[in-house]
Motif scaffolding. Sequence first.
Motif, PDB file in Angstrom:
ATOM      1  N   ARG A  48       0.729  -1.107  -0.087  1.00  0.00           N
ATOM      2  CA  ARG A  48       0.156  -0.030   0.011  1.00  0.00           C
ATOM      3  C   ARG A  48       0.850   1.286   0.145  1.00  0.00           C
ATOM      4  O   ARG A  48       0.669   2.229  -0.845  1.00  0.00           O
ATOM      5  CB  ARG A  48      -0.825  -0.075   1.185  1.00  0.00           C
ATOM      6  N   ARG A  49       2.046   1.137   0.896  1.00  0.00           N
ATOM      7  CA  ARG A  49       2.967   2.420   0.708  1.00  0.00           C
ATOM      8  C   ARG A  49       3.688   2.693  -0.749  1.00  0.00           C
ATOM      9  O   ARG A  49       3.574   3.801  -0.993  1.00  0.00           O
ATOM     10  CB  ARG A  49       3.980   2.031   2.034  1.00  0.00           C
ATOM     11  N   ALA A  50       3.732   1.568  -1.159  1.00  0.00           N
ATOM     12  CA  ALA A  50       4.518   1.879  -2.624  1.00  0.00           C
ATOM     13  C   ALA A  50       3.222   2.259  -3.693  1.00  0.00           C
ATOM     14  O   ALA A  50       3.675   3.086  -4.417  1.00  0.00           O
ATOM     15  CB  ALA A  50       5.035   0.286  -2.951  1.00  0.00           C
ATOM     16  N   ILE A  51       2.083   1.821  -3.639  1.00  0.00           N
ATOM     17  CA  ILE A  51       1.031   2.275  -4.360  1.00  0.00           C
ATOM     18  C   ILE A  51       1.009   3.796  -4.078  1.00  0.00           C
ATOM     19  O   ILE A  51       0.806   4.521  -5.186  1.00  0.00           O
ATOM     20  CB  ILE A  51      -0.211   1.350  -4.239  1.00  0.00           C
ATOM     21  N   VAL A  52       0.796   4.066  -2.928  1.00  0.00           N
ATOM     22  CA  VAL A  52       0.829   5.608  -2.615  1.00  0.00           C
ATOM     23  C   VAL A  52       1.745   6.380  -3.394  1.00  0.00           C
ATOM     24  O   VAL A  52       1.605   7.514  -3.993  1.00  0.00           O
ATOM     25  CB  VAL A  52       0.685   5.857  -0.959  1.00  0.00           C
ATOM     26  N   ALA A  53       2.963   5.879  -3.058  1.00  0.00           N
ATOM     27  CA  ALA A  53       4.206   6.609  -3.799  1.00  0.00           C
ATOM     28  C   ALA A  53       4.126   6.495  -5.139  1.00  0.00           C
ATOM     29  O   ALA A  53       4.241   7.845  -5.944  1.00  0.00           O
ATOM     30  CB  ALA A  53       5.507   5.843  -3.451  1.00  0.00           C
ATOM     31  N   GLU A  54       3.555   5.836  -5.751  1.00  0.00           N
ATOM     32  CA  GLU A  54       3.339   5.889  -7.488  1.00  0.00           C
ATOM     33  C   GLU A  54       2.212   6.403  -7.908  1.00  0.00           C
ATOM     34  O   GLU A  54       2.187   7.276  -8.701  1.00  0.00           O
ATOM     35  CB  GLU A  54       3.066   4.403  -7.886  1.00  0.00           C
ATOM     36  N   GLN A  55       1.063   6.499  -6.734  1.00  0.00           N
ATOM     37  CA  GLN A  55      -0.132   7.509  -7.179  1.00  0.00           C
ATOM     38  C   GLN A  55       0.334   8.885  -7.038  1.00  0.00           C
ATOM     39  O   GLN A  55      -0.061   9.699  -7.792  1.00  0.00           O
ATOM     40  CB  GLN A  55      -1.135   7.164  -6.056  1.00  0.00           C
ATOM     41  N   GLN A  56       1.213   9.061  -6.148  1.00  0.00           N
ATOM     42  CA  GLN A  56       1.689  10.697  -5.875  1.00  0.00           C
ATOM     43  C   GLN A  56       2.760  11.125  -7.307  1.00  0.00           C
ATOM     44  O   GLN A  56       2.561  12.050  -7.785  1.00  0.00           O
ATOM     45  CB  GLN A  56       2.584  10.925  -4.577  1.00  0.00           C
TER      46      GLN A  56
END
Length: 403
Positions: free
Chosen positions: A365-373
């Motif tokens: 989830r943290r990695a997805i947030v980083a990619e979404q940003q």
Amino acid sequence: MKTLLCASLALAFWSNAAADEMVFNDCLAGLRGKAEAAGIEGASFDANTRDLVPDMGVLELLDAQPEFTTPIWDYLAALVDDQRVSDGQAMLLANAATLAQVSQEYGVDPQTVVAVWGVESDYGKTFGKRPLLVSLATLSCFGRRQDFFRGEFFATLDLLQSGDLKPEGLTGSWAGAFGHTQFMPTTYQRIAVDGDGDGRRDLVASIPDALASTANYLKQAGWRTGEPWGYEVKLPAGFDAALAGRKNKRPLSDWIARGITRVDGTPLPASDAQAGVLLPAGATGPAFLVFRNFDAIYSYNAAESYALAIATLSDRLRGGGALITPWPTDDPGLGRGERKQLQLLLLARGHAIGEADGMIGTLTRRAIVAEQQRLGLQPQDGRAGRKILDALRREGPPIQVPL
């Protein structure tokens, strides 16, 4: 200063842990007499609780059950995917003789029994990793619903004392469900049967015991042999959504008169069987007519999304297709194969998320947030949905992104 702060935090953590363990030990001492009153011998209680240490992490999960916190399209995408269908069809073949006997004795079709097995433990692959006695003892001494969990704790001790269960490697969910089809201990006491004829009711090591016990559960819950759980349906224009609800049952003939048809537009079979309209995502999403057998599935774990996962998986195991009506979202959920693809794309971009196993945990989830940003996607919520997967696929060759 930083060293002192770390030391202070460590001391505070140790002090809290020590205090929790003291409360826990006092609680267990108080439960011993109550366990004896419930038929647990003192020596058996002592042997099974002697080395227990509380797991305070289970308290955080009391109000976070995925059936109630996950969007229905994510929940079903993960549980009713092509892999689970393919594996379930293999289980139907591998256990055909046992399932035929179970179906004859209890009146529940093999596909429904195997669907429960698939949703509950992925056909025996995921029993749960938490030591069962630790979880139940902790919940018996801390948090809300202590009386409920004490009943489950005592039931587990009784099953160990009777020899139905072995203590070695006994693990389950945080709430105490365990075995191939994840029975709670008190349900195990009441419903479990000896399906393989060895004199024990072992839902952990015996697949025949687990399948027979699951069918017996559904039979006891009111399963009606030969009747469907329900159908995906098409609502007429202007349908009054206030009439919907699993409990708001009317004769099927009444729903037919109101213009409800199968989802492909064909007429429903004429009947006066009682049925309710289920709208799990509102009037603009998939709609279902559900009958008594859906209620029997629902009783296994009181969540409509859960019952719908088993019901629709059972249809897929009979050779049926996926739902026809799309969910009302522009970002559908991902099956496990697609989740693995997403994780591989994240790994290729330098995110240290561990193995690409299709399980969406904190690191993913943290990695997805980083990619979404990085990609400017909204919302930046860490959700593993179609939008982020498609965006990373479109990018082409992986781009190493510093963490």
